[in-house]
Design a protein around this motif. Structure first.
Motif, mmCIF file in Angstrom:
data_model
loop_
_atom_site.group_PDB
_atom_site.id
_atom_site.type_symbol
_atom_site.label_atom_id
_atom_site.label_comp_id
_atom_site.label_asym_id
_atom_site.label_seq_id
_atom_site.Cartn_x
_atom_site.Cartn_y
_atom_site.Cartn_z
ATOM 1 N N HIS A 91 15.088 -10.869 4.634
ATOM 2 C CA HIS A 91 14.457 -12.111 5.083
ATOM 3 C C HIS A 91 14.962 -12.492 6.480
ATOM 4 N N LYS A 92 14.127 -13.169 7.231
ATOM 5 C CA LYS A 92 14.494 -13.583 8.580
ATOM 6 C C LYS A 92 14.559 -15.099 8.670
ATOM 7 N N ALA A 93 15.651 -15.606 9.229
ATOM 8 C CA ALA A 93 15.801 -17.047 9.445
ATOM 9 C C ALA A 93 15.401 -17.377 10.882
ATOM 10 N N ILE A 94 14.390 -18.218 11.031
ATOM 11 C CA ILE A 94 13.957 -18.699 12.339
ATOM 12 C C ILE A 94 14.665 -20.026 12.570
ATOM 13 N N VAL A 95 15.601 -20.047 13.517
ATOM 14 C CA VAL A 95 16.541 -21.162 13.632
ATOM 15 C C VAL A 95 16.234 -22.046 14.839
ATOM 16 N N ALA A 96 16.249 -23.351 14.607
ATOM 17 C CA ALA A 96 16.220 -24.341 15.686
ATOM 18 C C ALA A 96 17.470 -25.196 15.529
ATOM 19 N N SER A 97 18.213 -25.405 16.618
ATOM 20 C CA SER A 97 19.419 -26.220 16.531
ATOM 21 C C SER A 97 19.258 -27.484 17.355
ATOM 22 N N GLY A 98 19.915 -28.542 16.908
ATOM 23 C CA GLY A 98 19.810 -29.818 17.616
ATOM 24 C C GLY A 98 20.553 -30.910 16.876
ATOM 25 N N ALA A 99 20.310 -32.146 17.295
ATOM 26 C CA ALA A 99 20.976 -33.294 16.700
ATOM 27 C C ALA A 99 20.385 -33.604 15.328
ATOM 28 N N THR A 100 21.247 -33.868 14.361
ATOM 29 C CA THR A 100 20.802 -34.159 12.997
ATOM 30 C C THR A 100 19.856 -35.348 12.953
ATOM 31 N N GLY A 101 20.164 -36.387 13.715
ATOM 32 C CA GLY A 101 19.314 -37.572 13.724
ATOM 33 C C GLY A 101 17.898 -37.281 14.200
ATOM 34 N N LYS A 102 17.780 -36.403 15.168
ATOM 35 C CA LYS A 102 16.450 -36.045 15.670
ATOM 36 C C LYS A 102 15.695 -35.197 14.653
ATOM 37 N N PHE A 103 16.421 -34.302 13.981
ATOM 38 C CA PHE A 103 15.768 -33.515 12.925
ATOM 39 C C PHE A 103 15.261 -34.429 11.813
ATOM 40 N N TYR A 104 16.031 -35.449 11.500
ATOM 41 C CA TYR A 104 15.616 -36.403 10.468
ATOM 42 C C TYR A 104 14.247 -36.996 10.806
ATOM 43 N N ALA A 105 14.097 -37.441 12.052
ATOM 44 C CA ALA A 105 12.832 -38.031 12.477
ATOM 45 C C ALA A 105 11.711 -36.997 12.458
ATOM 46 N N GLN A 106 12.012 -35.781 12.910
ATOM 47 C CA GLN A 106 10.991 -34.734 12.952
ATOM 48 C C GLN A 106 10.522 -34.341 11.549
ATOM 49 N N ILE A 107 11.471 -34.225 10.627
ATOM 50 C CA ILE A 107 11.113 -33.851 9.250
ATOM 51 C C ILE A 107 10.254 -34.939 8.604
ATOM 52 N N ARG A 108 10.599 -36.174 8.836
ATOM 53 C CA ARG A 108 9.799 -37.284 8.291
ATOM 54 C C ARG A 108 8.385 -37.281 8.865
ATOM 55 N N ASN A 109 8.268 -36.756 10.092
ATOM 56 C CA ASN A 109 6.958 -36.726 10.748
ATOM 57 C C ASN A 109 6.212 -35.405 10.553
ATOM 58 N N GLY A 110 6.695 -34.576 9.591
ATOM 59 C CA GLY A 110 5.933 -33.393 9.213
ATOM 60 C C GLY A 110 6.320 -32.086 9.879
ATOM 61 N N ALA A 111 7.476 -32.030 10.542
ATOM 62 C CA ALA A 111 7.915 -30.771 11.151
ATOM 63 C C ALA A 111 7.975 -29.679 10.087
ATOM 64 N N PRO A 112 7.705 -28.427 10.457
ATOM 65 C CA PRO A 112 7.553 -27.355 9.463
ATOM 66 C C PRO A 112 8.860 -26.733 8.968
ATOM 67 N N PHE A 113 9.974 -27.439 9.062
ATOM 68 C CA PHE A 113 11.240 -26.883 8.601
ATOM 69 C C PHE A 113 11.251 -26.773 7.080
ATOM 70 N N GLU A 114 11.916 -25.707 6.606
ATOM 71 C CA GLU A 114 11.974 -25.451 5.164
ATOM 72 C C GLU A 114 13.381 -25.583 4.599
ATOM 73 N N VAL A 115 14.374 -25.417 5.455
ATOM 74 C CA VAL A 115 15.780 -25.605 5.083
ATOM 75 C C VAL A 115 16.443 -26.420 6.176
ATOM 76 N N MET A 116 17.323 -27.321 5.768
ATOM 77 C CA MET A 116 18.098 -28.093 6.741
ATOM 78 C C MET A 116 19.584 -27.855 6.509
ATOM 79 N N LEU A 117 20.296 -27.546 7.592
ATOM 80 C CA LEU A 117 21.755 -27.492 7.579
ATOM 81 C C LEU A 117 22.216 -28.643 8.450
ATOM 82 N N SER A 118 22.558 -29.735 7.812
ATOM 83 C CA SER A 118 22.845 -30.980 8.502
ATOM 84 C C SER A 118 24.284 -31.021 9.003
ATOM 85 N N ALA A 119 24.553 -31.964 9.903
ATOM 86 C CA ALA A 119 25.919 -32.196 10.367
ATOM 87 C C ALA A 119 26.606 -33.281 9.548
ATOM 88 N N ASP A 120 25.904 -33.789 8.533
ATOM 89 C CA ASP A 120 26.491 -34.811 7.661
ATOM 90 C C ASP A 120 25.931 -34.638 6.255
#
Length: 247
Positions: free
Chosen positions: A47-76
């Motif tokens: 399997h291949k992991a397609i990774v995007a890295s960034g601030a956890t708070g921004k990922f939170y907003a993106q995921i709530r708005n429908g971003a196509p992420f399937e797994v989250m590795l949070s900083a908290d």
């Protein structure tokens, strides 16, 4: 010979037929370890992991708005918990994959002493931290400065990065003489990779428990489930520890 070649082709196809991809949102502090984990994950599972890295708070907003992420590795651990309450995380899938440590670091040798007393000397112009509103390591840096009774004093010297990766960049380039960064960014196999640093005692701030979670968009993706299982293996844990995290 043709029969052997055909058999080899069939076996190769069988080994990769079920391989897939998983879209992963990774906290900036974990980008380095994740790069190595993703390579091992692909080698070991196909399997291949397609990774995007960034601030956890921004990922939170993106995921709530429908971003196509399937797994989250949070900083908290708070952000995945909130996402679960809001229906964006598969119930019961959260677990702590690492506990991070905060470090006061300089790219130059001999600048940061073993107790972080350099913060009191005033012999620096800039101190980089991550945005405390969106990055847990930034919040930990502010808490540490408050605990030391130095926040008001050093506040005019603070330069703020969007995330912990940018805070490290400011310090690594010398644009900030000091920086509060993640230990994983400057540590490998029991020592600093360069410069000088002080590992901030865990009592100075809330624990930086970093949770992984299966997001709703990955609920039916075997590659997403496989990645979370891979993070629990002894092989993955050993690699994570080598970067200075507790597992």
């Amino acid at each position: 010979m043709k029969r052997l070649a055909s058999l080899t082709l069939v076996m190769t196809f069988m080994g990769t037929a079920h391989a897939g991809e998983v879209q992963v949102a990774v906290a900036a502090n974990f980008a380095g370890p994740m790069e190595k984990l993703a390579a091992g994950f692909e080698r070991d599972t196909g399997h291949k992991a397609i990774v995007a890295s960034g601030a956890t708070g921004k990922f939170y907003a993106q995921i709530r708005n429908g971003a196509p992420f399937e797994v989250m590795l949070s900083a908290d651990d708070d952000t995945p918990a909130r996402l679960e309450k809001e229906g964006h995380v598969v119930a019961g899938s959260r677990f702590t994959y690492a506990t991070g440590r905060l470090v006061l670091w300089s790219a130059r040798d001999g600048v940061v002493d073993a107790g972080g007393n350099v913060l009191r000397t005033g012999s620096y112009r800039h101190l980089s931290i991550a945005n405390p509103k969106t990055a847990p390591y930034g919040a930990a840096a502010v808490a540490t400065l408050q605990k030391l009774g130095l926040y008001q004093t050093v506040q005019p010297r603070i330069v703020q990065g969007e995330n912990i990766a940018q805070a490290w960049q400011f310090a690594s380039t010398g644009n900030a003489e000091l920086g509060f960064v993640a230990q994983a960014q400057v540590w490998r196999d029991g020592k600093f990779t360069s410069g000088s640093g002080w590992i901030v005692p865990a009592t100075m701030h809330d624990p930086i428990r970093q949770d992984a979670a299966l997001l709703s968009k990955g609920a039916k993706n075997p590659a997403a489930q496989a990645l979370l299982q891979y993070l629990r293996t002894d092989k993955a844990k050993a690699l994570i520890r080598s970067f200075g995290y507790e597992v």
